[in-house]
Enzyme design. Structure first.
Site, PDB file in Angstrom:
ATOM      1  N   HIS B 139     -27.467   7.080 -13.568  1.00 35.05           N
ATOM      2  CA  HIS B 139     -27.729   6.284 -14.764  1.00 35.05           C
ATOM      3  C   HIS B 139     -28.865   6.974 -15.517  1.00 35.05           C
ATOM      4  CE1 HIS B 139     -29.209   2.800 -17.075  1.00 35.05           C
ATOM      5  NE2 HIS B 139     -28.077   2.178 -16.795  1.00 35.05           N
ATOM      6  N   ASP B 216     -31.938   4.535  -6.271  1.00 32.28           N
ATOM      7  CA  ASP B 216     -31.700   3.536  -7.312  1.00 32.28           C
ATOM      8  C   ASP B 216     -30.693   2.528  -6.748  1.00 32.28           C
ATOM      9  OD1 ASP B 216     -30.846   2.026  -9.436  1.00 32.28           O
ATOM     10  OD2 ASP B 216     -30.222   3.722 -10.685  1.00 32.28           O
ATOM     11  N   GLN B 219     -27.233  -1.190  -8.317  1.00 31.41           N
ATOM     12  CA  GLN B 219     -25.849  -1.641  -8.107  1.00 31.41           C
ATOM     13  C   GLN B 219     -25.547  -1.871  -6.625  1.00 31.41           C
ATOM     14  OE1 GLN B 219     -24.006  -2.437 -10.614  1.00 31.41           O
ATOM     15  NE2 GLN B 219     -25.063  -1.421 -12.299  1.00 31.41           N
ATOM     16  N   LYS B 242     -29.353  -8.199 -12.166  1.00 34.06           N
ATOM     17  CA  LYS B 242     -28.016  -7.840 -11.689  1.00 34.06           C
ATOM     18  C   LYS B 242     -27.693  -8.534 -10.367  1.00 34.06           C
ATOM     19  CE  LYS B 242     -28.209  -3.159 -13.700  1.00 34.06           C
ATOM     20  NZ  LYS B 242     -27.514  -3.253 -14.979  1.00 34.06           N
ATOM     21  N   CYS B 382     -24.458   4.124 -20.009  1.00 29.54           N
ATOM     22  CA  CYS B 382     -25.699   4.851 -19.723  1.00 29.54           C
ATOM     23  C   CYS B 382     -25.491   5.982 -18.722  1.00 29.54           C
ATOM     24  CB  CYS B 382     -26.806   3.917 -19.227  1.00 29.54           C
ATOM     25  SG  CYS B 382     -27.301   2.702 -20.450  1.00 29.54           S
TER      26      CYS B 382
END
Lengths: 140, 425
Positions: B139, B216, B219, B242, B382
């Protein structure tokens, strides 16, 4: 069912008018919407202050490409002043469908690209050592 | 399709499975309709998730009952606010199995967490000629901050490439590790391809090469069990919004000794121990990194979201969303002729399916789906370099969460056939 995707919009998308390139455009510009990947190159053939020829290439969504097709039909034969005077509302009226805020950039890319092409041309003419061929009276 | 909140097969589910039909009642927004009177079919959870009543009430409760500032007041209401805020730190630590709640730094989102590490750790530890290894599927939030760091510090970026199926090429990663990089930063789950990366293996390889690892988890944390101790990561970041929490909430986890050695990212109130006119001493971690009044309500809401998810069980969440991905990868090619799908097989992915209809721009796809109440993302999500890798200007993306049901994927298939019909007429 769909206001946005009327037959004539899709027809302009599938078979855009004035799609192609000019051999010797007097003004051209490539515009894009980086967020959606819409891309349009506008080419104009201007003489005596009138848009004699116009063509575009590009790829993108139906709205951006149909808008370019409709706009190129509209500006052919118009004076540079008339084209420069076109507002976003004029183009939206020409497109004739209701555009949601999120899609305004798609719809207006064609006009924005034409405006940039004309501005570049005007700037080139204004440069003292540029290959200015037109009389100074055309500068706005 | 009329009333997804209450219909559906009566499940005699084993305890480990969650019942999406029942829990849909926890999400008030799912009973709303769009301007065409269509019920909401929300397939954009990778952008932001819907919020359950428990989260809405936690935010509301703070605003209505004890909206005092934290770490300052002596009165009861202020102590209650501080207590709820710090309790969230404990909940978040439990959610990702962090050893110490004081290793959780509250931030606005994963982007801010990565920027914090880039500015604070990166500027101090990346020097001339030093390498940071990223991947092609990052991302922009895990790419652009590192571009700034290496531009300023005269370092280098290298990238782990991916296969056509959207899987990281670990044999190339191994070669890149010979460059003795200082940091490896990669996503746990790709927000476009859905690929679940082998984070533990990649972390072990990085450590063996002497590099630190930032993951990261934006997700991943909302969708599967995440155990930062088992992974062995050095930095792990994610967003609250999220994972069923409010926007404006997020967290950075880092090993305590790293946080202690890092200089502050932002300066101001609450991050200091002593302030004199010409010098100051920093507060202890994590407060050193939390300058100014934070989004207290949002972080408390994220704590409620963590409770909600842990109550469902992250393993059950993972199973549910993998089932949905499998269902989508099965149904969409069958029901929507010509559809192009991107990313790996269901076994290797989370609840994310990106796709294109040939000759139709994803913005047109999304706009027509909207008429049927179906929300999908259209664009580059993104991840412009990743789209370039596949020579795509844009894609449409359907992404799932705990409240997603297979009937919504059926609705997507019907909607996509309608898109094709409109463009073919």
């Amino acid at each position: 069912m769909d206001d946005l995707y009327r037959d004539y919009i899709l027809e302009h998308y599938r078979h855009p008018h004035n799609f192609g390139v000019l051999d010797a455009p007097t003004a051209s510009y490539e515009g894009s919407n980086p967020l959606c990947g819409d891309r349009i190159t506008m080419m104009l053939g201007i003489s005596d202050g009138i848009v004699r020829e116009v063509a575009f290439t590009g790829r993108g969504c139906a709205i951006s490409q149909a808008s370019a097709s409709l706009l190129t039909d509209e500006i052919k034969g118009k004076t540079v002043e008339e084209v420069e005077g076109m507002t976003p509302d004029d183009l939206l009226e020409l497109i004739g469908i209701e555009i949601s805020p999120a899609r305004l950039k798609c719809a207006l890319l064609s006009l924005d690209t034409v405006a940039h092409a004309l501005a570049d041309e005007a700037a080139e003419k204004a440069e003292p050592d540029g290959s200015a061929s037109a009389p100074s009276s055309t500068s706005a | 399709m009329a009333d997804l909140a209450t219909t559906g097969p009566t499940s005699q589910a084993a305890p480990a499975r969650l019942d999406p039909y029942r829990l849909r009642g926890d999400f008030p927004i799912l009973s709303t309709a769009n301007r065409f009177g269509k019920p909401l079919v929300y397939l954009d959870s990778a952008a932001t998730s819907l919020k359950p009543l428990a989260v809405i009430e936690a935010v509301d409760g703070y605003n209505r009952e004890y909206s005092a500032n934290i770490h300052r007041g002596i009165y009861e209401m202020a102590e209650r606010a501080t207590g709820a805020y710090e309790e969230t730190r404990v909940k978040i630590a439990r959610l990702i199995n962090a050893p110490d709640p004081h290793e959780i730094v509250f931030v606005r989102n994963a982007t801010e967490a990565i920027n914090l590490v880039a500015y604070s750790w990166g500027r101090r530890n990346i020097g001339r000629g030093d390498t940071i290894v990223l991947t092609e599927m990052e991302h922009h939030a895990n790419l652009v901050p590192w571009q700034l760091v290496v531009q300023e510090m005269d370092g280098d970026l290298e990238f782990v490439p991916i296969t056509d199926d959207g899987i990281l090429r670990l044999e190339v990663y191994e070669v890149l590790l010979h460059l003795r990089p200082k940091l490896i930063a990669f996503t746990h789950v790709s927000n476009m391809l859905g690929t679940v990366n082998p984070v533990r293996e990649m972390t072990e390889m990085a450590h063996a090469a002497g590099a630190l690892v930032l993951i990261d988890g934006a997700q991943a944390v909302p969708h599967m069990p995440v155990d930062v101790r088992e992974i062995g990561a050095d930095f792990y970041v994610f967003s609250g919004h999220k994972m069923l929490g409010p926007t404006g909430s997020g967290a950075l986890w880092a090993r305590r000794e790293l946080l202690e050695a890092m200089p502050p990212f932002m300066a101001g109130g609450d991050m200091i121990r002593e302030v004199h006119l010409r010098r100051s001493e920093w507060n202890e971690v994590p407060y050193k990194f939390e300058a100014g009044t934070p989004d207290i309500a949002a972080e408390i809401g994220m704590g409620a979201a963590a409770d909600y998810l842990m109550n469902l069980g992250m393993e059950a969440v993972r199973v549910h969303e993998q089932d949905l991905a499998r269902y989508a990868l099965d149904v969409l090619p069958r029901e929507v002729p010509g559809i192009e799908l991107y990313g790996p097989a269901a076994e290797l992915r989370g609840g994310v399916v990106s796709f294109n209809l040939p000759g139709i721009h994803p913005h047109d796809v999304a706009q027509i789906l909207d008429r049927s109440g179906i929300c999908v993302r259209a664009g580059h999500h993104c991840t412009m370099p990743l789209h370039e890798r596949f020579d795509l200007a844009a894609t449409a993306r359907a992404s799932f969460n705990v409240y997603t049901v297979p009937e919504e994927i059926d609705a997507l298939a019907v909607g996509l056939r309608e898109v094709t019909r409109i463009f073919d007429r």
